[in-house]
Design a protein around this motif. Structure first.
Motif, PDB file in Angstrom:
ATOM      1  N   ASN A 168      -3.285 -55.694   9.897  1.00 24.16           N
ATOM      2  CA  ASN A 168      -4.227 -54.670  10.362  1.00 24.16           C
ATOM      3  C   ASN A 168      -3.873 -53.316   9.754  1.00 24.16           C
ATOM      4  OD1 ASN A 168      -5.731 -56.424  11.950  1.00 24.16           O
ATOM      5  ND2 ASN A 168      -4.493 -56.055  13.783  1.00 24.16           N
ATOM      6  N   TRP A 169      -2.562 -53.028   9.674  1.00 26.87           N
ATOM      7  CA  TRP A 169      -2.142 -51.765   9.054  1.00 26.87           C
ATOM      8  C   TRP A 169      -2.497 -51.750   7.567  1.00 26.87           C
ATOM      9  CZ3 TRP A 169       1.459 -50.833   5.131  1.00 26.87           C
ATOM     10  CH2 TRP A 169       1.750 -49.482   4.897  1.00 26.87           C
ATOM     11  N   SER A 172      -6.127 -51.038   7.119  1.00 29.40           N
ATOM     12  CA  SER A 172      -6.446 -49.622   7.352  1.00 29.40           C
ATOM     13  C   SER A 172      -6.066 -48.760   6.150  1.00 29.40           C
ATOM     14  CB  SER A 172      -5.733 -49.124   8.613  1.00 29.40           C
ATOM     15  OG  SER A 172      -4.321 -49.039   8.406  1.00 29.40           O
ATOM     16  N   GLN A 173      -4.940 -49.097   5.484  1.00 29.56           N
ATOM     17  CA  GLN A 173      -4.512 -48.340   4.304  1.00 29.56           C
ATOM     18  C   GLN A 173      -5.506 -48.492   3.157  1.00 29.56           C
ATOM     19  OE1 GLN A 173      -1.632 -46.228   4.322  1.00 29.56           O
ATOM     20  NE2 GLN A 173      -2.109 -46.712   6.465  1.00 29.56           N
ATOM     21  N   LYS A 175      -8.714 -49.396   3.419  1.00 28.47           N
ATOM     22  CA  LYS A 175      -9.995 -48.800   3.817  1.00 28.47           C
ATOM     23  C   LYS A 175      -9.950 -47.285   3.659  1.00 28.47           C
ATOM     24  CE  LYS A 175     -13.187 -48.429   7.724  1.00 28.47           C
ATOM     25  NZ  LYS A 175     -13.431 -48.789   9.144  1.00 28.47           N
ATOM     26  N   ARG A 176      -8.869 -46.674   4.129  1.00 33.43           N
ATOM     27  CA  ARG A 176      -8.739 -45.219   4.032  1.00 33.43           C
ATOM     28  C   ARG A 176      -8.703 -44.770   2.583  1.00 33.43           C
ATOM     29  NH1 ARG A 176      -3.500 -41.754   6.132  1.00 33.43           N
ATOM     30  NH2 ARG A 176      -4.360 -39.674   5.743  1.00 33.43           N
ATOM     31  N   GLU A 179     -12.241 -44.918   1.130  1.00 34.11           N
ATOM     32  CA  GLU A 179     -13.076 -43.850   1.693  1.00 34.11           C
ATOM     33  C   GLU A 179     -12.725 -42.502   1.075  1.00 34.11           C
ATOM     34  OE1 GLU A 179     -12.333 -44.188   5.845  1.00 34.11           O
ATOM     35  OE2 GLU A 179     -13.864 -45.753   6.168  1.00 34.11           O
ATOM     36  N   SER A 286     -11.123 -55.826   5.580  1.00 34.49           N
ATOM     37  CA  SER A 286     -11.870 -55.266   6.700  1.00 34.49           C
ATOM     38  C   SER A 286     -12.722 -56.303   7.415  1.00 34.49           C
ATOM     39  CB  SER A 286     -12.764 -54.122   6.200  1.00 34.49           C
ATOM     40  OG  SER A 286     -11.987 -53.059   5.699  1.00 34.49           O
TER      41      SER A 286
END
Length: 287
Positions: A168-169, A172-173, A175-176, A179, A286
């Motif tokens: 999950n971490w 998030s890395q 995805k960020r 973005e 994701s």
């Protein structure tokens, strides 16, 4: 075409040997002309150089020289290796131990230096009726918008099962990062920016080596997926995979290499070049 394991019960006199059986005439003719050919083994990650040599029935390699022999079979000579070709296949494909091979079905192609590329297809165990089919190898280290290898998918699925919080971490890395670098004000994405994801990649099984800026960016990188052994492979960091053209042109003896990029825009990557695309991995993680 297959490798036939012989001397299974006489390990004290040299251990198992592997003879070629059912070899097509064009491969036999090539081996007879060359007398001895270095062997590259296709693994679940891709090709790896080995100390093994394919020799024809009338020759062998002794102290680095090709000399006359009378083996009566074309075969694979292990040379200075501490394992046979069969044990190398067992190790790279994480096959069961404690049981001898009877045959290993194979396919053989050649690289640009006329070396044998030996591709294991399936194995038959001694005193077992069932055959074990080995996974196909096709762009095994690629994960991008055009191709997502089964090896990568299985590795990610195993990470989700064994360490869901870490995955999950990682998601998030990625995805960020996408973005942030998809923002209109972000004019340039440098190789140093992509290196920020090295910690996340480490959780996925790709450990980037030191960033050297000379030759390949991270030549000491390694992959460690699933139950398979560690696979050394240089990694080139690029914003776009098209930017790898310089290396293809200037590094004539191209080894196995992975291009790690934000955007994949090459339709036909060069031979033995895999592409890992940040955007494709971000979408997959994701979901």
């Amino acid at each position: 075409m297959h490798l036939q394991q012989t001397k299974a019960r006489s390990r004290a006199t040299g251990g198992p040997q592997y003879w070629f059986e059912g070899v097509p005439e064009h491969i036999r003719g090539h081996l007879q002309r060359k007398k001895a050919c270095p062997v590259i083994l296709m693994t679940p990650y891709g090709p790896v150089e080995t100390p093994f040599t394919a020799v024809d029935r009338d020759h062998k390699v002794k102290k680095g020289r090709i000399v006359k022999a009378n083996a009566q079979h074309d075969r694979i000579q292990k040379g200075e290796s501490n394992e046979s070709i069969g044990e190398a296949i067992r190790r790279w494909f994480a096959l069961r131990g404690g049981i001898d091979f009877e045959t290993v079905e194979i396919e053989i192609t050649f690289d640009k230096q006329s070396r044998f590329i030996l591709v294991p297809l399936e194995v038959k165990w001694r005193r077992r009726a069932r055959r074990e089919v080995l996974p196909p190898v096709s762009a095994p280290l690629s994960f991008n918008s055009q191709h997502q290898s089964d090896l990568w998918k299985r590795q990610i699925a195993e990470c989700a099962r064994s360490k869901p919080d870490a995955l999950n971490w990682v998601a998030s890395q990625f995805k960020r990062f996408v973005e942030q670098h998809g923002h209109p004000k972000t004019v340039r994405v440098g190789e140093e920016d992509l290196l920020r994801l090295s910690g996340a990649l480490d959780h996925l099984g790709l450990q980037l080596g030191p960033y050297l800026r000379k030759g390949y960016d991270c030549p000491e990188s390694t992959f460690r997926f699933l139950e398979f052994p560690e696979y050394p492979c240089p990694v080139e960091i690029k914003k776009r995979s098209k930017g790898f053209g310089y290396q293809v042109k200037n590094y004539l003896r191209l080894p196995r290499v992975v291009v790690f990029c934000l955007d994949h825009d090459v339709v036909h990557p060069p031979e033995h070049v895999d592409v890992v695309e940040v955007r494709a991995l971000a979408r997959h993680l994701s979901s």
